[in-house]
Structure formats: structure tokens, C-alpha cells
Motif scaffolding. Structure first.
Motif, PDB file in Angstrom:
ATOM      1  N   TRP A  61      -0.184   2.908  -6.142  1.00 58.68           N
ATOM      2  CA  TRP A  61      -0.935   1.678  -5.862  1.00 58.68           C
ATOM      3  C   TRP A  61      -1.546   1.067  -7.125  1.00 58.68           C
ATOM      4  CZ3 TRP A  61      -0.756  -0.907  -1.374  1.00 58.68           C
ATOM      5  CH2 TRP A  61      -0.369  -0.233  -0.222  1.00 58.68           C
ATOM      6  N   THR A 373      -5.539  -3.121  -2.031  1.00 61.33           N
ATOM      7  CA  THR A 373      -4.598  -2.042  -1.769  1.00 61.33           C
ATOM      8  C   THR A 373      -4.969  -1.365  -0.457  1.00 61.33           C
ATOM      9  OG1 THR A 373      -5.716  -0.071  -2.695  1.00 61.33           O
ATOM     10  CG2 THR A 373      -4.692  -1.603  -4.267  1.00 61.33           C
ATOM     11  N   LYS A 400       2.698   1.075   1.376  1.00 61.03           N
ATOM     12  CA  LYS A 400       3.116   0.474   0.099  1.00 61.03           C
ATOM     13  C   LYS A 400       4.396  -0.316   0.288  1.00 61.03           C
ATOM     14  CE  LYS A 400       2.468  -0.040  -4.373  1.00 61.03           C
ATOM     15  NZ  LYS A 400       3.493  -1.018  -4.703  1.00 61.03           N
ATOM     16  N   SER A 403       3.500  -3.514   2.000  1.00 62.21           N
ATOM     17  CA  SER A 403       2.834  -4.406   1.050  1.00 62.21           C
ATOM     18  C   SER A 403       3.834  -5.048   0.105  1.00 62.21           C
ATOM     19  CB  SER A 403       1.782  -3.625   0.253  1.00 62.21           C
ATOM     20  OG  SER A 403       1.193  -4.425  -0.742  1.00 62.21           O
TER      21      SER A 403
END
Length: 514
Positions: A61, A373, A400, A403
Motif C-alpha cells: 500500500w 488506503t 488492493k 483499489s
């Protein structure tokens, strides 16, 4: 929700009784495999592999540092830091590193008011106006009837406006005074509306009732009894303090240090700075039913009320959490059959997560010095999975990927439309936009012209206005921390019938030209 106690008294229909008594049914039940109960892992088993997981997730991240503490059965069973306090510098994060906890402050505010409930100085359902006569909202009915419970459960209906505190330069008293000019509403007690400004009000009720500032009250009634010696309520208190994390924003894929946002004015909504070890003492108080090391600080019934749902947020469920409610300064969710009591927090360059399973006497605190994050949430869920036992999901990897996919899709959409729109010029020469614009709710904005660019200034926020189309501009904030939160903000101008500029609109908020 149906109480488990009620299930004991369910009357079975006659047909069901016949089936239960039949040999065929009994044989079927006997042959049906019963899943083995999941045995709770030992602490050592649960902590196995956690160090490596957190460090891998932190790097994925691009977050410089993370601090964590885990409480089980009234003991801190794990506390340590990962990474560095500031990117590019050697100082390591540990369990005593101080971070801003943002909105995780809200539970402290609820607890402070809960202590006043215990002291018989206020009631959860007491009218705010009775405790703070200066409190006034746009709707006189709501002004008279809104309660402490309404403030703490985000159900006043008053639409939130971060511009009242973020970058405004207003102190807490002035923020509260200007709430009367907020005309937007979703309806009193009609639906959930996350509201920082109402928690500022909640914090100042403490001061109005006790004659002691909110900050002094929670220091004396919460921080000191819990031994939270590295915890404070002001950015200025961080100056000269050792072992403090630096906020970071992810800019152009790189963690970039940013300044602490001056948010002393946000008070009961998000003003606390703390460490993972200190926050673990707060978790022990929660899991201990209001008792800490043999001393009662808050009544168990008061704490239970804080942990009880008061309103259901719209869209409050997803694949991970089967229900979502908001109590008094805490959120409640169901995860893997367990009730989770939790609250996250975020402010420029910092994110936090505090989560507990009260029935398991389990809690976790995650503090990070990176923004935008899902790291803190991923680590929280990894810890809960580990202590609940059974299969665990790599939440960090899943989140992740989600994202990254969202960023990729947004870029593709922007690229697809970038060359297809004809950009019309501004209606007036840039110097004609220069002036002062004001709002009863949000104060003044000054527009100036320098080096061929329009500049926007609020008391604690400045930006360059880049022309977008027609009389629309994009505010590129000078603060990297603010850019990481809001991106570029839309700024537009409207005109009176005589062709003169009438208003400036900043992200939907209107300011009249003076």
C-alpha cells in the motif's frame, strides 16, 4: 433482530413434531455430517505469521509506517511498529509512536458524555438546547428537540459541511454559531448522515455543563486514569514531543510527507493524537465493561448503550459485513457471526482503526501515517480472522486489487473523454473574477490574480484555479494533504441579469460577491 432467548420458546407445528419423532427423520439427522466447531486458536497460534503479513501489506500500500496493538482477555498480547515515522528518514515506528487518530475520537466524546449521564448532569435524551442555550439550527423545531443521543448517532438530519471546520479558521464556538445557516437537511431522525459538526457540538456540551474544557475533561477523566501519557488533543502539543509519526499523502505513486493539519477546532469529532499502546488501554476499558484495573470509570449500562445500534446507515451491508448500525460514537457490524464494535479515522496523511469483539474480549488498534488506503482495515480483518480461527482471507490483496482496478478505470474514462470535449473560454477577462465572496455559513473567499492565474484563499486553505471550461475552474489546493483528500475541487461563477458576477460556487457551496 430476534433475541436468541426468544428462540427457546418457539412452538413447533404438529407436523414438525411428527417428523422429529419419526425413525426415518432420526436416521437422516444421524447421517447428516455436522461441521466441527471452530476452536479458538491460542494467542501464539493467532499471532503466527502476523509480522510478515503486516509488513508485506504495508509495502504493497506504499504506507511508510504502521503501529498496532492487540488486546485479549484484558492483556496487551501484541504491540509493535512497522516501517518508519517519515519516508526517507531512519526513525522507526514502534508501539509508542504518536499518530492522529481522526474520527476514532468520537467514541471518547460519547464516553465523556456518558460519564456526565452517570453523574446525573445530563441525559442521553436530554435536549441539547437545555445544556447549551446558544445552540441553534436553521429549523426551530429541530433546535428545541434535538438530543444528545441524536448528536452522537448522526441522526439530526442536518447535512454535513466540512468547509465549516476544514480550512475555515473558525474556532469551535464560531462553527457552532454558524450551524444555524445550514439549510440543507435530510429530515430530522429520518436517516443517517455522518456529521463531524454535530460531534463538535457534543464535545462542547461537556464544557457547557462542567465549566471545564472538553480537552481538559477527557484528559482528566479518561487519559490520566488509563495511563494514556502520550495522548493529547492538539497539534501544537506534538511540537517538541519525541517519537511522532509524520503524515504522508500518496502523490504520483509515492508517499510524500505533509504537514499536520491544524484541526484543534474539530474538537470532539477528531482532535485526538495517540499511540497504539495508549489506545490499547482505551480498548481494555471498553472490553472491561467500563472498569479498568479494578476501578470503574463508566457504568456498564452506559457503555452498553454506546455499543447499541441507534440507526441503520443506508447501504450499510456488503459481502463482508451482514449488518451495519451506528450507536453512540461507535459503529456496529456483523463479521463471521460476531458483533464487531469499531470506528475508523482519517485526516490529512493519517488513518486509524479501532475494532473489538466484546464477547471474545478481543480488540485491535491500527494506526498508519498514510492516506487513501485500506491498509488499516485489511490488518484489522487479518487479526480478527486469526483469533476467530478457520479460513482466513488475504484482505489486503483483495482490497488492493479493487483499489488498483478503480484507479485504472477512472484513468481510462478520463483518457477517453479528454480529447472529445471542446473547451469554451471564460466569459470575462481573468481580472474581472477578482474579488471577495462571502457565505453566512462558511465565511469569506478571496480571489486574486497573480502570474496570469486566479488564486483562491480561505483563512487556512489556498489554491490555484486552473481553467476548465466556460466559467468553470478546478481548484488545485496548495496543501498536498488536502489534495490527497479532495483532489481538485470544482469552482464556478454565476452571473446576474446585468452580466456582472453574482456568486462563486466552491464544490456546490455558494458565496455571494461583495
Amino acid at each position: 433482530m430476534i433475541s436468541c432467548k426468544r428462540l427457546k420458546y418457539v412452538v413447533l407445528p404438529a407436523l414438525s413434531l411428527v417428523l422429529l419423532a419419526s425413525p426415518a427423520f432420526a436416521q437422516t439427522v444421524a447421517e447428516t455430517p455436522v461441521p466441527a466447531p471452530v476452536v479458538s486458536p491460542t494467542t501464539a497460534e493467532a499471532l503466527g505469521g502476523l509480522d510478515a503479513y503486516i509488513e508485506s501489506a504495508r509495502k504493497a500500500w506504499h504506507v511508510p509506517g504502521l503501529s498496532i496493538a492487540i488486546v485479549r482477555d484484558d492483556r496487551i498480547v501484541y504491540s509493535r511498529g512497522f516501517g518508519v515515522r517519515e519516508a526517507g528518514k531512519p526513525g522507526k515506528v514502534d508501539a509508542d509512536t504518536v499518530f492522529a487518530i481522526g474520527s476514532a475520537t468520537k467514541a471518547f466524546t460519547a464516553a465523556a458524555l456518558g460519564m456526565l449521564v452517570d453523574d446525573k448532569k445530563i441525559e442521553w435524551d436530554g435536549a441539547v438546547h437545555d445544556y447549551m442555550p446558544s445552540f441553534e439550527l436553521h429549523d426551530p423545531y429541530v433546535t428545541r428537540h434535538v438530543t444528545v443521543r441524536d448528536l452522537l448517532s448522526h441522526r439530526t438530519g442536518v447535512v454535513t459541511n466540512g468547509g465549516l471546520w476544514y480550512g475555515s479558521g473558525f474556532d469551535r464556538r464560531e462553527i457552532i454559531r454558524r450551524l444555524r445557516f445550514q439549510t440543507e437537511t435530510l429530515g430530522f431522525r429520518n436517516q443517517y448522515q455522518y456529521q463531524n459538526e454535530m460531534f463538535i457540538v457534543a464535545g462542547e456540551i461537556v464544557s457547557a455543563v462542567t465549566g471545564t474544557s472538553y480537552d481538559q475533561f477527557i484528559a482528566g477523566r479518561i487519559f490520566e486514569p488509563l495511563g494514556m501519557r502520550r495522548t493529547n488533543t492538539s497539534v501544537t502539543a506534538l511540537k517538541g514531543l519525541a517519537n511522532v509519526a509524520t503524515p504522508h499523502a500518496l502523490l504520483d505513486g509515492k508517499a510524500t510527507p505533509v504537514e499536520y493539519r491544524m484541526i484543534d477546532n474539530v474538537g470532539g469529532a477528531g482532535v485526538i493524537n495517540s499511540s497504539a499502546r495508549d489506545m490499547a488501554q482505551w480498548v481494555r476499558l471498553q472490553l472491561g465493561g467500563g472498569t479498568f484495573e479494578g476501578k470503574r470509570l463508566i457504568a456498564s449500562t452506559t457503555l452498553a448503550e454506546m455499543h447499541s445500534g441507534q440507526i441503520v446507515p443506508r447501504g450499510g451491508t456488503d459481502a463482508l459485513f451482514k449488518f451495519s448500525e451506528y450507536g453512540l460514537g461507535w459503529g456496529m457490524q456483523e463479521y463471521r457471526g460476531q458483533k464487531i464494535v469499531q470506528h475508523s479515522g482519517a485526516i490529512d496523511g493519517m488513518q486509524s482503526m479501532v475494532a473489538m469483539i466484546p464477547e471474545r474480549k478481543l480488540g485491535v488498534v491500527v494506526l498508519t501515517n498514510g492516506l487513501r488506503t485500506k491498509l488499516a482495515t485489511a490488518v484489522e480483518l487479518r487479526v480478527l480472522d486469526a483469533f476467530l480461527g478457520g479460513p482466513a482471507t488475504d484482505h489486503s490483496a483483495v482490497m488492493k486489487q479493487e483499489s488498483d482496478d478503480a484507479v485504472r478505470i477512472a484513468r481510462e474514462k478520463a483518457a477517453a473523454t479528454s480529447g472529445s470535449v471542446t473547451i469554451a473560454p471564460a466569459r470575462l477577462p481573468l481580472d474581472r473574477y477578482v474579488g471577495t465572496y462571502s457565505s453566512d455559513l462558511l465565511g469569506e473567499i478571496a480571489i486574486t490574480l497573480a502570474d496570469g492565474k486566479l488564486k483562491l484563499a480561505r483563512p487556512q486553505a489556498t489554491a490555484v484555479l486552473n481553467h476548465d471550461r466556460n466559467d468553470m475552474f478546478k481548484a488545485q489546493w496548495d496543501s498536498p494533504g488536502q489534495r490527497s483528500i479532495t483532489g481538485q475541487t470544482s469552482v464556478g461563477f454565476t452571473f446576474a441579469p446585468d452580466g456582472e458576477i453574482a456568486t462563486l460556487e466552491l464544490g456546490g457551496d455558494k458565496f455571494a460577491r461583495e
